[in-house]
Every structure is written in C-alpha cells, then in structure tokens.
Write a protein that holds these residues in place. Structure first.
Motif, PDB file in Angstrom:
ATOM      1  N   ASP A  79       0.832  -1.142  -0.058  1.00  0.00           N
ATOM      2  CA  ASP A  79       0.147  -0.014  -0.014  1.00  0.00           C
ATOM      3  C   ASP A  79       0.955   1.290  -0.130  1.00  0.00           C
ATOM      4  N   MET A  80       1.764   1.388   1.065  1.00  0.00           N
ATOM      5  CA  MET A  80       2.777   2.243   0.911  1.00  0.00           C
ATOM      6  C   MET A  80       3.481   2.837  -0.268  1.00  0.00           C
ATOM      7  N   LYS A  81       3.904   1.580  -0.975  1.00  0.00           N
ATOM      8  CA  LYS A  81       4.889   1.813  -2.045  1.00  0.00           C
ATOM      9  C   LYS A  81       3.688   2.241  -3.220  1.00  0.00           C
ATOM     10  N   SER A  82       2.500   1.681  -3.316  1.00  0.00           N
ATOM     11  CA  SER A  82       1.617   2.369  -4.409  1.00  0.00           C
ATOM     12  C   SER A  82       1.355   3.848  -4.006  1.00  0.00           C
ATOM     13  N   TRP A  83       1.142   4.166  -2.607  1.00  0.00           N
ATOM     14  CA  TRP A  83       0.910   5.829  -2.402  1.00  0.00           C
ATOM     15  C   TRP A  83       2.107   6.492  -2.956  1.00  0.00           C
ATOM     16  N   GLN A  84       3.467   5.847  -2.693  1.00  0.00           N
ATOM     17  CA  GLN A  84       4.722   6.629  -3.050  1.00  0.00           C
ATOM     18  C   GLN A  84       4.426   7.095  -4.467  1.00  0.00           C
ATOM     19  N   GLN A  85       4.060   5.973  -5.470  1.00  0.00           N
ATOM     20  CA  GLN A  85       3.829   5.993  -6.849  1.00  0.00           C
ATOM     21  C   GLN A  85       2.811   7.156  -7.274  1.00  0.00           C
ATOM     22  N   LYS A  86       1.798   6.994  -6.783  1.00  0.00           N
ATOM     23  CA  LYS A  86       0.523   7.620  -6.859  1.00  0.00           C
ATOM     24  C   LYS A  86       0.888   9.226  -6.580  1.00  0.00           C
ATOM     25  N   TRP A  87       1.443   9.537  -5.522  1.00  0.00           N
ATOM     26  CA  TRP A  87       1.965  10.915  -4.979  1.00  0.00           C
ATOM     27  C   TRP A  87       3.418  11.395  -5.664  1.00  0.00           C
ATOM     28  N   GLY A  88       3.771  10.782  -6.335  1.00  0.00           N
ATOM     29  CA  GLY A  88       5.231  11.044  -6.982  1.00  0.00           C
ATOM     30  C   GLY A  88       6.283  11.095  -6.207  1.00  0.00           C
TER      31      GLY A  88
END
Length: 189
Positions: free
Chosen positions: A179-188
């Motif tokens: 989840d955190m890695k997907s947020w990192q991508q999503k938020w740049g």
C-alpha cells in the motif's frame, strides 16, 4: 547479489546489511532462545512503529497515512500486550515497557537499534509533504525489518503462538508495504 549493489544507494546497502545481520541472527536460533529473542525484539520494534504511527496521526497531511497509522496503533498495541503476556506465561524475562529498546536485538546487533532510532529521528522537524514522504520511506524500511525478523519463526520458534504471530506480522506488514509503495508512486514520491 553483490553485483547488483553497484546501483544501490548507500541507505539501501546499509538496510541490506542490517537485514542480513537480523536474518543470520534469527536463522541461528531455535526453541526458547528464538522465542525469547523474537518477543523481546518484536516488542521493541512494534514500540518504534507505535511511536512513528502516533506522530503520523497528528502530522500527516494524507488521509491514507492517518488511516494506516490508526491501523498500526490498533493492531500493534494489541500484539505488544499479547507478547508481554507470553513472556510472563513462559517465564521469560519481561520486556520493560517503559524502556522497550533495551532489548536483546539492541545489544546483539547495535545497527538495528541505531536504525530504529535513526528512522524516528529522520521525521523530527518535518511537516507537510516532506513529512509524508519521509514517513512512508521510513515505515517501509521498518516494516521490512519486521518481516525479515519473522521469516524464521515457522521453522525455529518453539511455541505455536510465536509462529502464528510471525505469520500474521508478515501478512499484515507485506500488505501495508505494498500500500505504501503504491502511495509513493501515486503521489510522485
């Protein structure tokens, strides 16, 4: 594996060294020795996550991070109490809840204890997006340490309760890492 480290950042290779120390430490323990070390170390490790999550609940600008922080606070506080109860039940040395970092792992592999203190210190003084970005980076590393600590429990732990807890830690924290890695991508980030 060492050939791939050429492209790694310094932090990644420091993290890998800690992971290797942790892995070899737990790989070489069995029975009561494993359970004692694992409980002491995981209590201290969870306390670090609780500290970071408590801070994130107050400082994060992202609803997703605050929700994650609430989940960490709920699940890991329960697990800490459960582990402390097991220490008492099995007549292991109790972890001092006022000073959980005085654990076995902290004495035997100082770099892991240093890593946990450094993770928390890297968040000090940050706010807004800078805080959110650093929180995700540090919590991913922190969760990965817990996964690495837990992977030998199935074969090396004495008590089924420790094996079950370690499996639950791996399942929950690998999902949260994703989840955190997907947020990192999503938020740049």
């Amino acid at each position: 594996k060492s050939q791939n480290k050429v492209d790694s950042s310094t932090e990644t290779s420091q993290s890998s060294q800690s992971d290797n120390q942790t892995s070899s430490m737990y790989a070489n323990m069995t029975g009561d020795q494993f359970d004692k070390a694992y409980l002491t170390d995981m209590i201290a490790h969870h306390q670090g996550a609780l500290n970071m999550a408590s801070q994130a609940r107050e400082l994060s600008t992202k609803a997703e991070i605050r929700t994650l922080a609430d989940a960490i606070l709920s699940s890991q506080a329960t697990e800490v109490q459960q582990m402390m109860d097991w220490q008492q039940k099995w007549e292991y040395s109790a972890t001092d809840s006022s000073n959980p970092h005085a654990g076995h792992m902290m004495e035997s592999s100082g770099s892991m204890g240093d890593d946990m203190a450094n993770m928390e210190a890297k968040l000090n003084g940050l706010s807004g997006e800078a805080y959110d970005k650093e929180f995700l980076k540090q919590m991913i590393l922190h969760h990965q340490q817990a996964v690495d600590m837990s992977k030998y429990a199935d074969t090396n732990a004495k008590h089924q309760e420790v094996k079950d807890l370690a499996r639950a830690v791996i399942t929950a924290q690998e999902k949260e890492i994703a989840d955190m890695k997907s947020w990192q991508q999503k938020w740049g980030y």
